[in-house]
Design a protein around this motif. Structure first.
Motif, PDB file in Angstrom:
ATOM      1  N   THR A   1       0.866  -1.176   0.000  1.00  0.00           N
ATOM      2  CA  THR A   1       0.000   0.000   0.000  1.00  0.00           C
ATOM      3  C   THR A   1       0.903   1.227   0.000  1.00  0.00           C
ATOM      4  OG1 THR A   1      -0.019   0.129   2.408  1.00  0.00           O
ATOM      5  CG2 THR A   1      -1.757  -1.211   1.375  1.00  0.00           C
ATOM      6  N   GLU A   2       0.285   2.392  -0.045  1.00  0.00           N
ATOM      7  CA  GLU A   2       1.082   3.628   0.057  1.00  0.00           C
ATOM      8  C   GLU A   2       1.832   3.658   1.390  1.00  0.00           C
ATOM      9  OE1 GLU A   2       1.831   5.911  -2.329  1.00  0.00           O
ATOM     10  OE2 GLU A   2       0.784   4.435  -3.574  1.00  0.00           O
ATOM     11  N   ALA A   3       1.159   3.234   2.450  1.00  0.00           N
ATOM     12  CA  ALA A   3       1.813   3.185   3.768  1.00  0.00           C
ATOM     13  C   ALA A   3       2.971   2.182   3.746  1.00  0.00           C
ATOM     14  CB  ALA A   3       0.805   2.808   4.852  1.00  0.00           C
ATOM     15  N   GLY A   4       2.762   1.072   3.070  1.00  0.00           N
ATOM     16  CA  GLY A   4       3.822   0.068   2.953  1.00  0.00           C
ATOM     17  C   GLY A   4       5.028   0.620   2.216  1.00  0.00           C
ATOM     18  N   LYS A   5       4.775   1.347   1.134  1.00  0.00           N
ATOM     19  CA  LYS A   5       5.872   1.960   0.372  1.00  0.00           C
ATOM     20  C   LYS A   5       6.616   2.991   1.224  1.00  0.00           C
ATOM     21  CE  LYS A   5       3.537   1.319  -4.038  1.00  0.00           C
ATOM     22  NZ  LYS A   5       2.811   1.991  -5.125  1.00  0.00           N
ATOM     23  N   ALA A   6       5.851   3.766   2.000  1.00  0.00           N
ATOM     24  CA  ALA A   6       6.480   4.761   2.874  1.00  0.00           C
ATOM     25  C   ALA A   6       7.341   4.070   3.931  1.00  0.00           C
ATOM     26  CB  ALA A   6       5.410   5.626   3.544  1.00  0.00           C
ATOM     27  N   LEU A   7       6.843   2.951   4.464  1.00  0.00           N
ATOM     28  CA  LEU A   7       7.620   2.231   5.470  1.00  0.00           C
ATOM     29  C   LEU A   7       8.870   1.604   4.869  1.00  0.00           C
ATOM     30  CD1 LEU A   7       7.878   1.531   8.417  1.00  0.00           C
ATOM     31  CD2 LEU A   7       6.428  -0.487   8.007  1.00  0.00           C
ATOM     32  N   VAL A   8       8.801   1.148   3.630  1.00  0.00           N
ATOM     33  CA  VAL A   8       9.996   0.620   2.959  1.00  0.00           C
ATOM     34  C   VAL A   8      11.056   1.715   2.862  1.00  0.00           C
ATOM     35  CG1 VAL A   8      10.932  -0.212   0.750  1.00  0.00           C
ATOM     36  CG2 VAL A   8       8.842  -1.227   1.679  1.00  0.00           C
ATOM     37  N   ALA A   9      10.642   2.925   2.518  1.00  0.00           N
ATOM     38  CA  ALA A   9      11.601   4.043   2.435  1.00  0.00           C
ATOM     39  C   ALA A   9      12.239   4.304   3.796  1.00  0.00           C
ATOM     40  CB  ALA A   9      10.909   5.301   1.915  1.00  0.00           C
ATOM     41  N   ARG A  10      11.423   4.277   4.855  1.00  0.00           N
ATOM     42  CA  ARG A  10      11.964   4.467   6.209  1.00  0.00           C
ATOM     43  C   ARG A  10      12.834   3.280   6.594  1.00  0.00           C
ATOM     44  NH1 ARG A  10      12.296   8.084   4.927  1.00  0.00           N
ATOM     45  NH2 ARG A  10      10.571   9.306   4.244  1.00  0.00           N
ATOM     46  N   ALA A  11      12.447   2.077   6.173  1.00  0.00           N
ATOM     47  CA  ALA A  11      13.248   0.884   6.479  1.00  0.00           C
ATOM     48  C   ALA A  11      14.635   1.025   5.864  1.00  0.00           C
ATOM     49  CB  ALA A  11      12.554  -0.372   5.965  1.00  0.00           C
ATOM     50  N   ASP A  12      14.705   1.564   4.648  1.00  0.00           N
ATOM     51  CA  ASP A  12      16.013   1.788   4.019  1.00  0.00           C
ATOM     52  C   ASP A  12      16.865   2.708   4.882  1.00  0.00           C
ATOM     53  OD1 ASP A  12      15.366   0.191   1.848  1.00  0.00           O
ATOM     54  OD2 ASP A  12      14.802   1.885   0.557  1.00  0.00           O
ATOM     55  N   ASP A  13      16.254   3.781   5.379  1.00  0.00           N
ATOM     56  CA  ASP A  13      16.979   4.725   6.238  1.00  0.00           C
ATOM     57  C   ASP A  13      17.432   4.043   7.531  1.00  0.00           C
ATOM     58  OD1 ASP A  13      16.365   6.655   4.347  1.00  0.00           O
ATOM     59  OD2 ASP A  13      14.723   7.539   5.520  1.00  0.00           O
ATOM     60  N   ILE A  14      16.520   3.290   8.129  1.00  0.00           N
ATOM     61  CA  ILE A  14      16.820   2.617   9.401  1.00  0.00           C
ATOM     62  C   ILE A  14      17.924   1.579   9.220  1.00  0.00           C
ATOM     63  CG2 ILE A  14      15.865   1.009  11.118  1.00  0.00           C
ATOM     64  CD1 ILE A  14      13.146   2.554  10.648  1.00  0.00           C
ATOM     65  N   LEU A  15      17.821   0.772   8.172  1.00  0.00           N
ATOM     66  CA  LEU A  15      18.829  -0.272   7.937  1.00  0.00           C
ATOM     67  C   LEU A  15      20.192   0.347   7.611  1.00  0.00           C
ATOM     68  CD1 LEU A  15      16.588  -2.777   5.945  1.00  0.00           C
ATOM     69  CD2 LEU A  15      17.334  -2.955   8.336  1.00  0.00           C
ATOM     70  N   ALA A  16      20.194   1.435   6.868  1.00  0.00           N
ATOM     71  CA  ALA A  16      21.463   2.118   6.568  1.00  0.00           C
ATOM     72  C   ALA A  16      22.068   2.694   7.849  1.00  0.00           C
ATOM     73  CB  ALA A  16      21.238   3.224   5.543  1.00  0.00           C
ATOM     74  N   ALA A  17      21.216   3.265   8.715  1.00  0.00           N
ATOM     75  CA  ALA A  17      21.718   3.805   9.988  1.00  0.00           C
ATOM     76  C   ALA A  17      22.268   2.688  10.867  1.00  0.00           C
ATOM     77  CB  ALA A  17      20.597   4.554  10.717  1.00  0.00           C
TER      78      ALA A  17
END
Length: 152
Positions: free
Chosen positions: A58-74
């Motif tokens: 969903t749109e929320a899922g896509k937004a969470l994937v973007a945040r997941a990328d940030d979190i995993l990189a951090a």
């Protein structure tokens, strides 16, 4: 939210289906589905929506994937930084040495030590060898000039 489930969501976004994600991670499709459902409960919003027999973000899922990328990189940066602390010397070294040795050795020692994060605190001393034990109680390294006239 659990980091491993965020990582799983990231893989789902990459692979596109539960089955492909399961294969890529050597899991069963059921395990992938269960973990994605748990993540959805943790997030409190729908992350996946049915499309025929499959699901998509969903749109929320896509937004969470973007945040997941940030979190995993951090997290990767944090792990790398902690590895640096485990493998790189740090701290303070207290050195006492006679002035002639200090003039010759200290500039290079201080420069090299500061390059790797070690602080050198140096003191000039002009004591006889019999004071070495006392100096070792206060310093990590003691360089003295042993005089033939010393009793020791």
């Amino acid at each position: 939210m659990d980091v491993e489930r965020l990582r799983l969501l990231r893989h789902f976004a990459e692979h596109g289906t539960v089955h492909a994600t399961a294969e890529a991670l050597s899991l069963t499709p059921s395990a992938v589905s269960q973990q994605l459902k748990r993540l959805q409960r943790e997030a409190g919003v729908e992350l996946l929506e049915p499309v025929g027999r499959r699901v998509r973000l969903t749109e929320a899922g896509k937004a969470l994937v973007a945040r997941a990328d940030d979190i995993l990189a951090a997290l990767e940066r944090a792990h790398a930084e902690m590895e640096g602390f485990r493998t790189t010397p740090r701290g303070v070294v207290r050195v006492a040495m006679v002035p002639s040795a200090a003039a010759m050795l200290l500039p290079g020692v201080i420069a090299e030590a500061s390059d790797i994060g070690v602080e050198v605190i140096a003191h000039d001393i002009d004591h006889s060898a019999d004071r070495s034990p006392e100096l070792l109680g206060e310093h990590d390294i003691v360089i003295i000039d042993r005089d033939e006239r010393d009793a020791s």
